[in-house]
Design an enzyme around this catalytic site. Structure first.
Site, PDB file in Angstrom:
ATOM      1  NE  ARG A 164      -3.658  -2.437   0.061  1.00 34.88           N
ATOM      2  CZ  ARG A 164      -3.323  -3.592  -0.528  1.00 34.88           C
ATOM      3  NH1 ARG A 164      -2.197  -3.670  -1.224  1.00 34.88           N
ATOM      4  NH2 ARG A 164      -4.102  -4.630  -0.450  1.00 34.88           N
ATOM      5  CB  SER A 238      -9.740  -1.770   3.546  1.00 37.88           C
ATOM      6  OG  SER A 238     -10.278  -2.954   3.022  1.00 37.88           O
ATOM      7  CD  GLU A 334      -5.890   0.333   2.479  1.00 33.96           C
ATOM      8  OE1 GLU A 334      -6.334   0.226   1.325  1.00 33.96           O
ATOM      9  OE2 GLU A 334      -5.822  -0.623   3.281  1.00 33.96           O
TER      10      GLU A 334
END
Length: 338
Positions: A164, A238, A334
């Site tokens: 990520r 998410s 995130e």
């Protein structure tokens, strides 16, 4: 004609549906629009925030600067033997791009079906799901350099992809605006059903030899069954990253929690399932005020209607503290917080 608007509500431009305003707002449809925008004196005095689909951001207050929405469209492909090069404008909706590839039998992104957001955001975040990451199919991207007004091409090696992560979230954050992305795909499918949920769904459908359309449909079904639709309930997918820890740290956790969900990583570390950690702490489906976690997936925070960004942020703080207290692991968001 490029327009810079004032005091624009960002509610339609963020998937959480948070009602905040941007002092200035501009929508970009081409690289020429970007060049024109940054020739204007007003822009030089403003702080900037770039959005695509607005699916990875939580606004906690009005944005006192210029929000630039990237809406550059277009998809083109080139086939050489079984190798396919596909270039998409940064403003293309990611799932529209995936559907285009599946319809044209271009294999490689089918496991990434139904991920929210735009093509331009995909390399920044190195999006991933069900055994595939963006870096696995990435060839290059073009990006507008804010300081010079020039277009630069970034190769795979230039992007410094991690979990990520990319150079655009690190040392080059805020310096470039991605305008297009080129992908390395294939006309001969290499089906990836390594994640058990895909295999289970294919078996339920009676499919023994799946093609990429079958995999895409299976992934889409799984995601719809677990994740809320942002058009009906505000969310950003998410909210937390799956934490990656050292093996010695994992040894302490598994000694106390033998059933902890985990995966090995290529660099000999252990990835934990953030959703499982959160669920074990009792947060799955919990509602606090106007926010909460999704009933089918504890990893997703939602706006039940009228939630402020601050409310969602404070709720996420409670979850982080709870997981830290129970497992000794610090969850990392995130989603970008503004």
């Amino acid at each position: 004609m490029l327009q810079i608007q004032e005091n624009i509500s960002l509610k339609p431009y963020n998937s959480f549906g948070i009602d905040v305003k941007a002092h200035f707002f501009a929508e970009i449809f081409s690289e020429d629009d970007l060049k024109e925008l940054f020739q204007r004196d007003l822009v030089n005095s403003q702080k900037l925030f770039i959005i695509g689909g607005g699916s990875n951001v939580l606004f906690t207050q009005d944005y006192n600067g210029l929000v630039i929405k990237i809406s550059i469209k277009g998809i083109k492909s080139e086939i050489i033997e079984d190798k396919v090069s596909v270039t998409a404008g940064a403003g293309e909706v990611w799932n529209d791009f995936v559907n285009y590839c599946v319809a044209h039998h271009f294999a490689g992104v089918e496991n990434l079906s139904l991920i929210p957001g735009t093509v331009g955001a995909s390399p920044i975040q190195n999006i991933g799901a069900y055994g595939v990451e963006l870096k696995d199919v990435f060839d290059s991207c073009t990006a507008f350099e804010i300081k010079t007004g020039t277009i630069k091409t970034f190769t795979y090696a230039d992007c410094h992809f991690g979990y990520r992560e990319s150079i655009f979230k690190g040392e080059l954050k805020g310096q470039y605006i991605i305008t297009s992305v080129t992908f390395r795909l294939s006309s001969s499918a290499k089906i990836n059903t390594s994640y058990g949920a895909i295999e289970t769904e294919l078996q339920a459908r009676g499919i023994e030899n799946p093609n990429i359309a079958d995999v895409s449909a299976a992934v889409s079904h799984i995601r719809v069954s677990k994740l809320p639709d942002p058009s009906t309930i505000g969310n950003a997918g998410s909210f937390f990253k799956n934490p990656v820890i050292e093996k010695y740290e994992f040894a302490d956790i598994v000694a106390k929690h033998p059933d902890v969900v985990h995966y090995s990583t290529p660099d000999d570390k252990i990835k934990l399932a953030a959703g499982w950690l959160i669920e074990q702490c009792g947060w799955k489906g919990k509602i606090v005020g106007n926010t909460g976690t999704w009933k089918n997936q504890a990893l997703v925070l939602v706006n039940h209607g009228g939630a402020t960004g601050t409310e969602v942020y404070q709720f996420s703080e409670q979850i982080i503290d709870s997981v830290k207290s129970t497992f000794g692991v610090t969850l990392e968001r995130e989603v970008n917080i503004l």
